[in-house]
Design a protein around this motif. Structure first.
Motif, PDB file in Angstrom:
ATOM      1  N   UNK A 294     -80.350  53.058  74.118  1.00  0.00           N
ATOM      2  CA  UNK A 294     -79.638  52.220  73.160  1.00  0.00           C
ATOM      3  C   UNK A 294     -78.130  52.378  73.303  1.00  0.00           C
ATOM      4  N   UNK A 295     -77.690  53.617  73.465  1.00  0.00           N
ATOM      5  CA  UNK A 295     -76.251  53.862  73.628  1.00  0.00           C
ATOM      6  C   UNK A 295     -75.726  53.216  74.910  1.00  0.00           C
ATOM      7  N   UNK A 296     -76.509  53.291  75.994  1.00  0.00           N
ATOM      8  CA  UNK A 296     -76.108  52.642  77.242  1.00  0.00           C
ATOM      9  C   UNK A 296     -75.949  51.143  77.065  1.00  0.00           C
ATOM     10  N   UNK A 297     -76.691  50.583  76.124  1.00  0.00           N
ATOM     11  CA  UNK A 297     -76.665  49.136  75.886  1.00  0.00           C
ATOM     12  C   UNK A 297     -75.637  48.734  74.837  1.00  0.00           C
ATOM     13  N   UNK A 298     -74.894  49.710  74.324  1.00  0.00           N
ATOM     14  CA  UNK A 298     -73.830  49.399  73.372  1.00  0.00           C
ATOM     15  C   UNK A 298     -74.318  49.005  71.997  1.00  0.00           C
ATOM     16  N   UNK A 299     -75.483  49.504  71.589  1.00  0.00           N
ATOM     17  CA  UNK A 299     -76.056  49.153  70.295  1.00  0.00           C
ATOM     18  C   UNK A 299     -75.659  50.158  69.216  1.00  0.00           C
ATOM     19  N   UNK A 300     -75.631  49.717  67.959  1.00  0.00           N
ATOM     20  CA  UNK A 300     -75.485  50.698  66.877  1.00  0.00           C
ATOM     21  C   UNK A 300     -76.705  51.601  66.838  1.00  0.00           C
ATOM     22  N   UNK A 301     -76.464  52.909  66.804  1.00  0.00           N
ATOM     23  CA  UNK A 301     -77.525  53.904  66.956  1.00  0.00           C
ATOM     24  C   UNK A 301     -77.525  54.846  65.759  1.00  0.00           C
ATOM     25  N   UNK A 302     -78.696  54.996  65.139  1.00  0.00           N
ATOM     26  CA  UNK A 302     -78.859  56.033  64.123  1.00  0.00           C
ATOM     27  C   UNK A 302     -79.896  57.021  64.620  1.00  0.00           C
ATOM     28  N   UNK A 303     -79.462  58.192  65.128  1.00  0.00           N
ATOM     29  CA  UNK A 303     -80.420  59.215  65.553  1.00  0.00           C
ATOM     30  C   UNK A 303     -81.049  59.900  64.349  1.00  0.00           C
ATOM     31  N   UNK A 304     -82.294  60.319  64.530  1.00  0.00           N
ATOM     32  CA  UNK A 304     -82.986  61.141  63.539  1.00  0.00           C
ATOM     33  C   UNK A 304     -83.204  62.501  64.174  1.00  0.00           C
ATOM     34  N   UNK A 305     -82.289  63.453  63.939  1.00  0.00           N
ATOM     35  CA  UNK A 305     -82.283  64.715  64.703  1.00  0.00           C
ATOM     36  C   UNK A 305     -83.380  65.685  64.265  1.00  0.00           C
ATOM     37  N   UNK A 306     -84.552  65.551  64.883  1.00  0.00           N
ATOM     38  CA  UNK A 306     -85.645  66.472  64.622  1.00  0.00           C
ATOM     39  C   UNK A 306     -85.471  67.768  65.401  1.00  0.00           C
TER      40      UNK A 306
ATOM     41  N   UNK B 250     -80.849  44.552  68.072  1.00  0.00           N
ATOM     42  CA  UNK B 250     -79.570  44.503  67.352  1.00  0.00           C
ATOM     43  C   UNK B 250     -79.155  45.862  66.809  1.00  0.00           C
ATOM     44  N   UNK B 251     -80.110  46.754  66.621  1.00  0.00           N
ATOM     45  CA  UNK B 251     -79.831  48.086  66.069  1.00  0.00           C
ATOM     46  C   UNK B 251     -81.039  48.957  66.388  1.00  0.00           C
ATOM     47  N   UNK B 252     -80.816  50.272  66.533  1.00  0.00           N
ATOM     48  CA  UNK B 252     -81.943  51.167  66.779  1.00  0.00           C
ATOM     49  C   UNK B 252     -81.871  52.382  65.857  1.00  0.00           C
ATOM     50  N   UNK B 253     -83.053  52.843  65.467  1.00  0.00           N
ATOM     51  CA  UNK B 253     -83.223  54.084  64.705  1.00  0.00           C
ATOM     52  C   UNK B 253     -84.278  54.876  65.460  1.00  0.00           C
ATOM     53  N   UNK B 254     -83.983  56.126  65.816  1.00  0.00           N
ATOM     54  CA  UNK B 254     -84.970  56.774  66.653  1.00  0.00           C
ATOM     55  C   UNK B 254     -84.941  58.280  66.661  1.00  0.00           C
ATOM     56  N   UNK B 255     -86.098  58.822  67.036  1.00  0.00           N
ATOM     57  CA  UNK B 255     -86.274  60.254  67.186  1.00  0.00           C
ATOM     58  C   UNK B 255     -86.215  60.672  68.652  1.00  0.00           C
ATOM     59  N   UNK B 256     -86.811  59.900  69.557  1.00  0.00           N
ATOM     60  CA  UNK B 256     -86.861  60.268  70.974  1.00  0.00           C
ATOM     61  C   UNK B 256     -85.466  60.200  71.595  1.00  0.00           C
TER      62      UNK B 256
END
Length: 400
Positions: free
Chosen positions: A296-308, A283-289
């Motif tokens: 996630x973006x290809x799947x149309x999900x809400x995305x919160x990137x963690x820009x390392x 339903x939602x993703x939070x991620x570093x990779x």
């Protein structure tokens, strides 16, 4: 010095060089998409992958006609293989960074010395601080027939290094990856419930691309994020490793959660397409990779990137996603507020996300078109370019 390569007497032989061999799910996604593009343009070409684990690549890349292990192989044997190519494709993916750039580019330079045409296929660059790597990048990229990078950050890095040529900014090849099913049985095998909201999380190790990360800091930060999402959405958190090392860091985050019973770490070995298929359950993703975020973006999900790193920040910017800088504990309040806003506003934001992804996919396809144009420009069996009395000059290049 390798001997002058023979003129082609059959369909072209195309080498693909990158960080391939099952070390990283994102790199394997890139390889799948690059080979698919090459096969679509040249159905009868011989596709030769230079892999870091030839056995893995043979087992997982059916489009490859041949696979060569390139680490620890005698130079003469490897140079003879390079001399038999008509085109060597470098990338895509992040291959131009300290400690690795010179190793990849040594092979590219050997191919160039034998008259093989070379192309950088949506590569990533940086950090590049070591003199030997910077010199290799300046010299070898200047002699390539075409250079395409996957993001603006990489172009800026190459320009700072001193690469004096046109560099085209495209997009990551993995944006063209097709999804494969991730079944209910596979979910059950991982112990992931399907009757509740699921949040996907990607955690990575500190390394050259993330050398400033403090482990304790970002483990605690992500544990707090996971607990917040458990409370806010009544969700379970699914940790999705994209490299083997990610598992340890996922365990470190899980151990710091107040509700570790609401977290699961995936343990199975899955193809990139299956990981993309997994996204339909989330339903939602939070991620570093980076490629976790791309899937996630290809799947149309809400995305919160963690820009390392710059590549993640650049992708977040192009996606229109929140672009908090860094992964540090003092950002906890801002991060949770951003997550709250993202969840509440996503129904209105989703059309823009879909449109931005489609625009990036157009750029990713253009990378293939440019590569195809170079393939069309290869000498014919008679040793001259089709329709001319001499070999054509390299492609004209421009910056996007």
């Amino acid at each position: 010095m390798i001997t002058e390569r023979p003129l082609p007497t059959s369909d072209p032989r195309i080498g693909v060089l990158g960080s391939y061999g099952g070390l990283n799910t994102g790199d394997e996604a890139i390889l799948t998409c690059v080979l698919t593009c090459l096969r679509a343009h040249s159905p009868h070409a011989s596709l030769i992958v230079l892999s870091r684990d030839a056995e893995h690549t043979r087992a997982h890349q059916p489009l490859a006609n041949e696979v060569l292990h390139w680490e620890g192989v005698p130079h003469r044997q490897l140079h003879d293989a390079l001399a038999g190519l008509d085109l060597l494709v470098l990338g895509g993916g992040g291959v131009l960074y300290d400690g690795e750039a010179r190793r990849y580019l040594r092979l590219v330079a050997a191919a160039q010395a034998g008259g093989v045409r070379t192309l950088a296929y949506a590569v990533g660059a940086g950090p590049l601080r070591e003199p030997d790597d910077r010199e290799a990048v300046r010299t070898v990229l200047s002699a390539m027939d075409d250079v395409m990078v996957r993001d603006e950050e990489s172009r800026l890095v190459l320009e700072e290094v001193g690469v004096e040529r046109d560099i085209t900014v495209t997009a990551d090849p993995a944006l063209l990856l097709p999804a494969e099913p991730f079944t209910a049985e596979m979910m059950a095998g991982e112990g992931v419930p399907t009757d509740t909201r699921l949040v996907g999380m990607s955690v990575r190790e500190p390394g050259r691309a993330a050398e400033h990360l403090d482990e304790g800091d970002y483990h605690a930060l992500l544990a707090g994020v996971a607990d917040f999402l458990v409370r806010r959405l009544d969700a379970h958190v699914v940790f999705v490793p994209m490299e083997r090392q990610d598992v340890r860091h996922a365990h470190a985050v899980l151990s710091r959660m107040a509700a570790p019973d609401r977290g699961r770490i995936m343990n199975g070995a899955y193809s990139p397409g299956q990981i993309l298929g997994l996204m339909r359950h989330l339903d939602l993703v939070v991620g570093m990779r980076l490629h976790f975020l791309i899937f996630a973006a290809l799947s149309g999900l809400p995305v919160l990137p963690l820009p390392y790193a710059g590549k993640v920040f650049d992708f977040a910017r192009r996606l229109g996603a929140p672009t908090l800088v860094g992964v540090a504990r003092e950002q906890s309040g801002l991060l949770l507020a951003e997550l709250d806003r993202l969840w509440d506003e996503f129904p209105q934001r989703r059309p823009e996300l879909v449109a931005r992804v489609r625009s990036l996919q157009v750029l990713a396809r253009e990378t293939g078109v440019r590569c195809g144009a170079l393939l069309d420009d290869l000498p014919s069996r008679s040793g001259v370019a089709p329709g001319s009395g001499q070999r054509k000059p390299p492609l004209a290049m421009g910056r996007t």
